[in-house]
Structure formats: structure tokens, C-alpha cells
Design a protein around this motif. Structure first.
Motif, mmCIF file in Angstrom:
data_model
loop_
_atom_site.group_PDB
_atom_site.id
_atom_site.type_symbol
_atom_site.label_atom_id
_atom_site.label_comp_id
_atom_site.label_asym_id
_atom_site.label_seq_id
_atom_site.Cartn_x
_atom_site.Cartn_y
_atom_site.Cartn_z
ATOM 1 N N GLN A 1 0.846 -1.181 0.000
ATOM 2 C CA GLN A 1 0.000 0.000 0.000
ATOM 3 C C GLN A 1 0.887 1.238 0.000
ATOM 4 N N SER A 2 0.445 2.292 -0.678
ATOM 5 C CA SER A 2 1.306 3.459 -0.855
ATOM 6 C C SER A 2 0.520 4.760 -0.776
ATOM 7 N N GLY A 3 1.207 5.799 -0.309
ATOM 8 C CA GLY A 3 0.602 7.123 -0.258
ATOM 9 C C GLY A 3 -0.402 7.261 0.865
ATOM 10 N N GLY A 4 -1.175 8.355 0.827
ATOM 11 C CA GLY A 4 -2.192 8.565 1.847
ATOM 12 C C GLY A 4 -3.249 7.480 1.790
ATOM 13 N N VAL A 5 -3.572 6.912 2.933
ATOM 14 C CA VAL A 5 -4.545 5.819 2.965
ATOM 15 C C VAL A 5 -5.963 6.368 2.873
ATOM 16 N N THR A 6 -6.932 5.468 2.763
ATOM 17 C CA THR A 6 -8.325 5.868 2.591
ATOM 18 C C THR A 6 -9.228 5.001 3.455
ATOM 19 N N ALA A 7 -10.508 5.295 3.395
ATOM 20 C CA ALA A 7 -11.478 4.489 4.134
ATOM 21 C C ALA A 7 -11.682 3.123 3.502
ATOM 22 N N VAL A 8 -11.228 2.955 2.235
ATOM 23 C CA VAL A 8 -11.531 1.699 1.529
ATOM 24 C C VAL A 8 -10.317 1.022 0.913
ATOM 25 N N ILE A 9 -9.105 1.495 1.177
ATOM 26 C CA ILE A 9 -7.949 0.816 0.598
ATOM 27 C C ILE A 9 -7.854 -0.618 1.098
ATOM 28 N N ASN A 10 -8.266 -0.838 2.349
ATOM 29 C CA ASN A 10 -8.244 -2.203 2.876
ATOM 30 C C ASN A 10 -9.306 -3.092 2.224
ATOM 31 N N ALA A 11 -10.339 -2.476 1.662
ATOM 32 C CA ALA A 11 -11.326 -3.269 0.921
ATOM 33 C C ALA A 11 -10.672 -3.841 -0.337
ATOM 34 N N SER A 12 -9.788 -3.049 -0.970
ATOM 35 C CA SER A 12 -9.031 -3.566 -2.114
ATOM 36 C C SER A 12 -8.098 -4.681 -1.673
ATOM 37 N N GLY B 1 0.431 -0.878 6.572
ATOM 38 C CA GLY B 1 1.288 0.296 6.623
ATOM 39 C C GLY B 1 1.554 0.834 5.234
ATOM 40 N N SER B 2 1.606 2.151 5.122
ATOM 41 C CA SER B 2 1.852 2.803 3.849
ATOM 42 C C SER B 2 3.074 3.711 3.986
ATOM 43 N N CYS B 3 3.421 4.396 2.925
ATOM 44 C CA CYS B 3 4.553 5.328 2.989
ATOM 45 C C CYS B 3 4.438 6.339 1.864
ATOM 46 N N ARG B 4 5.139 7.440 2.046
ATOM 47 C CA ARG B 4 5.333 8.403 0.964
ATOM 48 C C ARG B 4 6.809 8.343 0.594
ATOM 49 N N TYR B 5 7.097 7.560 -0.402
ATOM 50 C CA TYR B 5 8.489 7.379 -0.840
ATOM 51 C C TYR B 5 8.482 7.121 -2.331
ATOM 52 N N LYS B 6 9.043 8.047 -3.074
ATOM 53 C CA LYS B 6 9.018 7.953 -4.530
ATOM 54 C C LYS B 6 10.358 7.479 -5.063
ATOM 55 N N LEU B 7 10.335 6.366 -5.769
ATOM 56 C CA LEU B 7 11.528 5.925 -6.468
ATOM 57 C C LEU B 7 11.738 6.794 -7.706
ATOM 58 N N LYS B 8 12.962 7.225 -7.922
ATOM 59 C CA LYS B 8 13.269 8.047 -9.088
ATOM 60 C C LYS B 8 13.449 7.143 -10.308
ATOM 61 N N SER B 9 14.082 7.654 -11.334
ATOM 62 C CA SER B 9 14.257 6.867 -12.545
ATOM 63 C C SER B 9 15.161 5.667 -12.278
ATOM 64 N N ILE B 10 15.059 4.660 -13.120
ATOM 65 C CA ILE B 10 15.878 3.466 -12.961
ATOM 66 C C ILE B 10 17.359 3.817 -13.032
ATOM 67 N N ASP B 11 17.737 4.719 -13.927
ATOM 68 C CA ASP B 11 19.145 5.101 -14.058
ATOM 69 C C ASP B 11 19.648 5.821 -12.812
ATOM 70 N N GLU B 12 18.795 6.626 -12.176
ATOM 71 C CA GLU B 12 19.195 7.363 -10.982
ATOM 72 C C GLU B 12 19.292 6.469 -9.752
ATOM 73 N N GLN B 13 18.405 5.500 -9.652
ATOM 74 C CA GLN B 13 18.345 4.660 -8.453
ATOM 75 C C GLN B 13 18.366 3.173 -8.823
ATOM 76 N N ARG B 14 19.253 2.816 -9.722
ATOM 77 C CA ARG B 14 19.294 1.440 -10.188
ATOM 78 C C ARG B 14 19.513 0.461 -9.039
ATOM 79 N N ALA B 15 20.331 0.853 -8.055
ATOM 80 C CA ALA B 15 20.621 -0.051 -6.937
ATOM 81 C C ALA B 15 19.348 -0.410 -6.174
ATOM 82 N N GLN B 16 18.440 0.552 -6.023
ATOM 83 C CA GLN B 16 17.194 0.268 -5.316
ATOM 84 C C GLN B 16 16.303 -0.675 -6.115
ATOM 85 N N TYR B 17 16.223 -0.459 -7.403
ATOM 86 C CA TYR B 17 15.407 -1.344 -8.238
ATOM 87 C C TYR B 17 16.002 -2.750 -8.252
#
Length: 423
Positions: A14-25, A81-97
Motif C-alpha cells: 500500500q502506498s501514499g495517503g490511505v483511505t477508508a476503503v484501501i483495505n477493501a481492495s 502500513g503505507s509510505c510516501r516514498y518515490k523511487l526516481k528513474s531506474i538510471d538514478e536509483q538502479r541499486a534500489q530497483y
């Protein structure tokens, strides 16, 4: 890529701000994955979104009973649990991918489901690309979620309908309160709602009014530049006509130069401007210029957490898209997202469709011009026809001792198999 006959595991996050129904998904997805056994192995969840995937902090959902998974359907927040964490481009953050693929390989993850908004769909799309580059067999499916209702290619976004129902209800109820006190006390009520660039939630407040005399009297959209002179004239006219004025304002309200009225000068993890307090700014402006006593409210987390007044339509759609994501994955559909397709307004009918992640990622859908009234302070009949079905129906959670009875999962950790990874 065709789905394999050998059972492989699922990773859901799950990612970003949560909602009343994300858990339904989440409920729909996990139930569908369990029903697909033996084509699917275990269902893991990443603790706190993509951060959990990077840290190999995984949850074994098989430890949860069918009953508790079913209870997710009426539980708000993000169960894993969710988070606000944006992966950048593959070339910029290849190690994370590459780290993600290492984690997937270590736990035989064949299906990755990312439940979030536009940034999350971008991440899911990039994960599918790096898997292909590295020759790792993986199917990535995005599951839409955002209260802002700003994803393209879907009629609406799970989470929005319930927020819309909450803010419209709150505005109607507050309107009765202000009308009661207006003669000798408060003349102005301002409700600040979410919406950085798109005014969908502000528009939903407009559903509370059945005539021009009823709250909310004025709506302030991010799509319409704030004109102080015109606005104050309308407020004064409203008070003279009805003895009070109620206003709904988006957090993303901008001036004629395109600047946020409430820009705090800081940025969040996605690089977005931190906003807050535009409701008070607008209310104080009215007090300073016109002298009217005011009250203002910030809906904030309350609007997206209000499962007790969730829209039945929203719950059903969130659950259906969770199940549809599994169907797409098993059909070998990679880098796609299930969407809502509207078939008719009245009666409201819809079906599940599919869109490519590359056509969804990082694209914001704003309010159409024909949904905003000519004066810029209200919604049109076309907008009302679009919004009304999305708040239809009630789906109350069970109550115990007078309060909603929500589930808290065990969230047992999966043993780690890899060295630690520094973020």
C-alpha cells in the motif's frame, strides 16, 4: 508474459495517503489470491509500502484467518502500513530497483501489486521494466487508490466516493449549525478539504446544497485562480441574502500567479509543496475585510478515515478492483491497472476495465471545465450527475460498545534471507 503453471508468491503493498476503503481492495485481492491456490502460493505484504519491500520487511498474510481478512473490507487506514516514498528513474536509483528484484527472487515473488495513486503507478511500471531488463519473470499490476480522484483512464478512484460522502455530509450538518447561530453569532463557516491540483473533493461538498440558499454557498477550486475582490463581493452578497455564508475550499487554492495561498515553503517525500491552513487564511481575509465572525474547520485525516459513513459504491468498487488485479495477473497481463468504466448515470452502472500503467503514471486528471459553474464558485448539473452515484448507499461497519469494530491484523514478519540494505 504468460502466467506460469508453477505456483509463485504474491507481494502486495500500500502506498501514499490511505483511505477508508484501501483495505477493501486488500481484502478483495487477498481473497482472490487465496481462491486461486494452487496457481498462487503465499501472499506477502510489504510493511509500509515500497520501503518494506526494499528493507525485506515482509508480512505473511497466510497467518491471518479468513474471517480477519474479510473484516478488512470495513476497516479504514492501511492494514499493512503505507509510505510516501518515490523511487526516481531506474538510471538514478538502479541499486534500489535491483534490490527489489533481489528481494523478489529471495522470496519467489511472481506477482507484485502496488495499491496507490499516480506516483505509485509510476513505481509499479518501473519495477516491471527493471524486472524485464534483468530477466526476472514478474507480473506487476497497479491497484488504483486516491481520495483526490485524479487518476486518468478510470471513471473514479477508490477512496474518493467515501471522502465525497463525508465532506458533503459534514457540510450539510455544519450548515444547519451555522444557520442556527447566524443572527447573533457566526456568519461565516469555511471547510478546508484535500485537493492539491484537482478540485474533486471541493466539488463533492457542493452535493450538500439543493438550492442556492443552502450550504455550501461558495466553492473555491484549485482550477480557478482566486480573485479576492470577486470573492469578497460574493461573500457579502451571500450574508446579506441569507444572513450567513458557508464556503468549501481546496488546500491547493492558488492566486492569479499560480502560487498556493497556503504554501508552507517545505516539500514532502514526493517533492510536493507542503500545504496547510488555507481555510484559516480565507476565513481571516473575510474577517479583516468584511468584519464577519467566522469559524473554520480542517477536514484533514478525518475525511479519508471516515469508514463509518463510507459510500457503498466506493466499497464495492475498491473490493472489485482488488479482485480484478489478481485476475489480470493470472491472465498474464503485465504493467496494467484495473479501472472503473461508467456505463450509465441513472441508473448507475459500471464495469471493470483495464489501462496500461504507462498511460496512468504521473498524469493528473483535473476537474473538467464544464463541471465548474460559469462564475467559478459552484458545480454544474453535469458535475452533480457525475458525483451523485459515487456517494450512493451505506455500508456501515459492525459496531461494538457503541464504536466501529475494526480489525487489527497480526502482521507476522517473514524471516529475512538477505543482508540489510541502506536506504
Amino acid at each position: 508474459m504468460a502466467a506460469t503453471a508453477i505456483p509463485r508468491n504474491v507481494l502486495y503493498a500500500q502506498s501514499g495517503g490511505v483511505t477508508a476503503v484501501i483495505n477493501a481492495s486488500a481484502c478483495g485481492l487477498i481473497e482472490a489470491a487465496r481462491a486461486a491456490s494452487p496457481r498462487i502460493g503465499k501472499v506477502f505484504a510489504a510493511r509500509n509500502g515500497i520501503l518494506g519491500a526494499l528493507a525485506e520487511d515482509l508480512i505473511d498474510t497466510s497467518a491471518e484467518s479468513d474471517t480477519d481478512i474479510a473484516r478488512l473490507r470495513h476497516t479504514p487506514g492501511g492494514a499493512f502500513g503505507s509510505c510516501r516514498y518515490k523511487l526516481k528513474s531506474i538510471d538514478e536509483q538502479r541499486a534500489q530497483y535491483e534490490r527489489l528484484i533481489e528481494v523478489f527472487r529471495a522470496h519467489d515473488i511472481g506477482y507484485f501489486f502496488y495499491n496507490g495513486g499516480g506516483d505509485s503507478m509510476d513505481t509499479a511500471n518501473k519495477v516491471s521494466q527493471i524486472a524485464e531488463r534483468l530477466g526476472y519473470p514478474l507480473i506487476c499490476v497497479g491497484v488504483p487508490k486516491t481520495v483526490d480522484n485524479d487518476l486518468p483512464l478510470t471513471d473514479c478512484c477508490p477512496g474518493f466516493g467515501s471522502v465525497a460522502k463525508y465532506v458533503a455530509t459534514s457540510m450539510r450538518e455544519a450548515g444547519f449549525d451555522v444557520a442556527s447561530m447566524a443572527r447573533t453569532s457566526t456568519k461565516i463557516f469555511v471547510l478546508e478539504v484535500m485537493g492539491r491540483h484537482a478540485g474533486w473533493i471541493t466539488a463533492a461538498c457542493g452535493l450538500a446544497a439543493q438550492s442556492a440558499a443552502e450550504p455550501p454557498h461558495l466553492l473555491l477550486f484549485p482550477e480557478v485562480a482566486f480573485d479576492e475582490v470577486r470573492f469578497l463581493a460574493r461573500v457579502k452578497d451571500c450574508v446579506e441574502r441569507y444572513d450567513y455564508c458557508t464556503i468549501a475550499v481546496s488546500e491547493g487554492l492558488r492566486d492569479s500567479a499560480g502560487r498556493f495561498l497556503s504554501d508552507m515553503g517545505t516539500r514532502d517525500a514526493f517533492g510536493h509543496a507542503q500545504l496547510g491552513g488555507v481555510g484559516q487564511i480565507v476565513a481571516q481575509l473575510i474577517k479583516d475585510r468584511l468584519g464577519y465572525k467566522y469559524h473554520w474547520a480542517l477536514a484533514d485525516y478525518l475525511q479519508r478515515a471516515a469508514r463509518h459513513v463510507a459510500s457503498r459504491t466506493d466499497v464495492e468498487q475498491a473490493y472489485a478492483l482488488g479482485r480484478a488485479a489478481v485476475d489480470l495477473a493470472l491472465a498474464g497481463r503485465n504493467a496494467v491497472m484495473p479501472v472503473i468504466e461508467r456505463l450509465s448515470d441513472s441508473p448507475y452502472r459500471w464495469q471493470v476495465g483495464v489501462a496500461a500503467l504507462k498511460d496512468v503514471a504521473n498524469i493528473e486528471r483535473k476537474m473538467p471545465a464544464d463541471f465548474i459553474s460559469a462564475d467559478g464558485f459552484g458545480i454544474t448539473d453535469a458535475c452533480r450527475a457525475y458525483l451523485a452515484p459515487l456517494i450512493e448507499g451505506e455500508d456501515f461497519p459492525p459496531f461494538r460498545d457503541g464504536l466501529p469494530d475494526y480489525v487489527r491484523l497480526q502482521n507476522l514478519a517473514v524471516p529475512r534471507r538477505l543482508p540489510d540494505f541502506a536506504l
